[in-house]
Design a protein around this motif. Sequence first.
Motif, short mmCIF file in Angstrom:
data_model
loop_
_atom_site.label_atom_id
_atom_site.label_comp_id
_atom_site.label_asym_id
_atom_site.label_seq_id
_atom_site.Cartn_x
_atom_site.Cartn_y
_atom_site.Cartn_z
N UNK A 147 18.69 66.95 -24.27
CA UNK A 147 17.69 67.50 -25.18
C UNK A 147 17.58 69.01 -24.98
N UNK A 148 18.10 69.78 -25.94
CA UNK A 148 18.11 71.25 -25.78
C UNK A 148 16.73 71.85 -25.60
N UNK A 149 15.70 71.13 -26.02
CA UNK A 149 14.34 71.66 -25.89
C UNK A 149 13.71 71.33 -24.54
N UNK A 150 14.40 70.53 -23.77
CA UNK A 150 13.83 70.13 -22.47
C UNK A 150 14.22 71.13 -21.40
N UNK A 151 13.33 71.31 -20.46
CA UNK A 151 13.68 72.20 -19.35
C UNK A 151 14.71 71.54 -18.44
N UNK A 152 14.95 70.28 -18.67
CA UNK A 152 15.96 69.57 -17.89
C UNK A 152 17.29 69.45 -18.63
N UNK A 153 17.38 70.16 -19.76
CA UNK A 153 18.61 70.16 -20.54
C UNK A 153 19.77 70.68 -19.70
N UNK A 154 20.91 69.97 -19.80
CA UNK A 154 22.11 70.41 -19.09
C UNK A 154 23.28 70.43 -20.08
N UNK A 155 23.57 71.61 -20.63
CA UNK A 155 24.63 71.70 -21.66
C UNK A 155 25.99 71.27 -21.13
N UNK A 156 26.17 71.26 -19.84
CA UNK A 156 27.47 70.89 -19.29
C UNK A 156 27.63 69.39 -19.08
N UNK A 157 26.58 68.66 -19.33
CA UNK A 157 26.68 67.22 -19.13
C UNK A 157 27.35 66.56 -20.33
N UNK A 158 28.33 65.75 -20.06
CA UNK A 158 29.12 65.08 -21.08
C UNK A 158 28.47 63.74 -21.45
N UNK A 159 28.10 63.56 -22.72
CA UNK A 159 27.45 62.30 -23.11
C UNK A 159 28.29 61.07 -22.78
N UNK A 160 29.61 61.24 -22.75
CA UNK A 160 30.47 60.11 -22.41
C UNK A 160 30.55 59.88 -20.90
N UNK A 161 30.06 60.83 -20.16
CA UNK A 161 30.06 60.72 -18.70
C UNK A 161 28.88 61.50 -18.13
N UNK A 162 27.67 60.99 -18.39
CA UNK A 162 26.46 61.76 -18.09
C UNK A 162 26.39 62.16 -16.61
N UNK A 163 25.92 63.36 -16.41
CA UNK A 163 25.88 63.89 -15.06
C UNK A 163 24.65 63.40 -14.30
N UNK A 164 23.53 63.25 -15.01
CA UNK A 164 22.26 62.98 -14.32
C UNK A 164 21.78 61.56 -14.58
N UNK A 165 21.66 60.84 -13.50
CA UNK A 165 21.37 59.41 -13.52
C UNK A 165 20.06 59.16 -12.77
#
Length: 155
Positions: A80-98
């Motif tokens: 979510x680009x509006x979230x302060x937790x947004x991570x543009x480098x995270x790949x939706x097919x391989x999410x970084x944050x779990x």
Amino acid sequence: MNYWLMKSEPDAFSIDDLKNRPDRTEPWDGVRNYQARNFMRDEMKVGDRIFFYHSNCKVPGIVGIATVASEPYPDRWQFDPDSKYYDPKSDPDNPRWILVDVKYERHLDRVLSLNEIKEHAEALGDFALTRRGNRLSIMPVDDAQWDYLLGLEKQ
DNA sequence: GCCAACGTTGGC
DNA sequence: GCCAACGTTGGC
């Protein structure tokens, strides 16, 4: 079963906030530290018990108990680009944050302050919480430490 | 509000 | 891969 300690700033999300959520359950979102993520992703199991710790407040310490309430799944805020937790480098097919969901169990009868916990450093042995310079927001607690700390609650 | 500790970023 | 700069955590 494994035991954990998870920190939260009560101004942001307190144990009372958790208690007041629907089903007393909340995704533990916003973790952006790999070590903490790895604990949630690789080691936590549904039913594991958690010391809920209040940090960055007047009396930092363990205030209650929660449990792991879900399998690991992606933290939705990373996309979510509006979230302060947004991570543009995270790949939706391989999410970084779990993360996992956490469910309220109970408050302790009294707060086990960091000060008090430090007084028992010797009995607790090697404990991430009292290690110098520790900044981990999620850390393992071993069986003996868990039992010892719960014993302190009744004193 | 200060600041020590420490993780991350990015230039080289 | 090194490391200086920078940002964050969290106790005090």
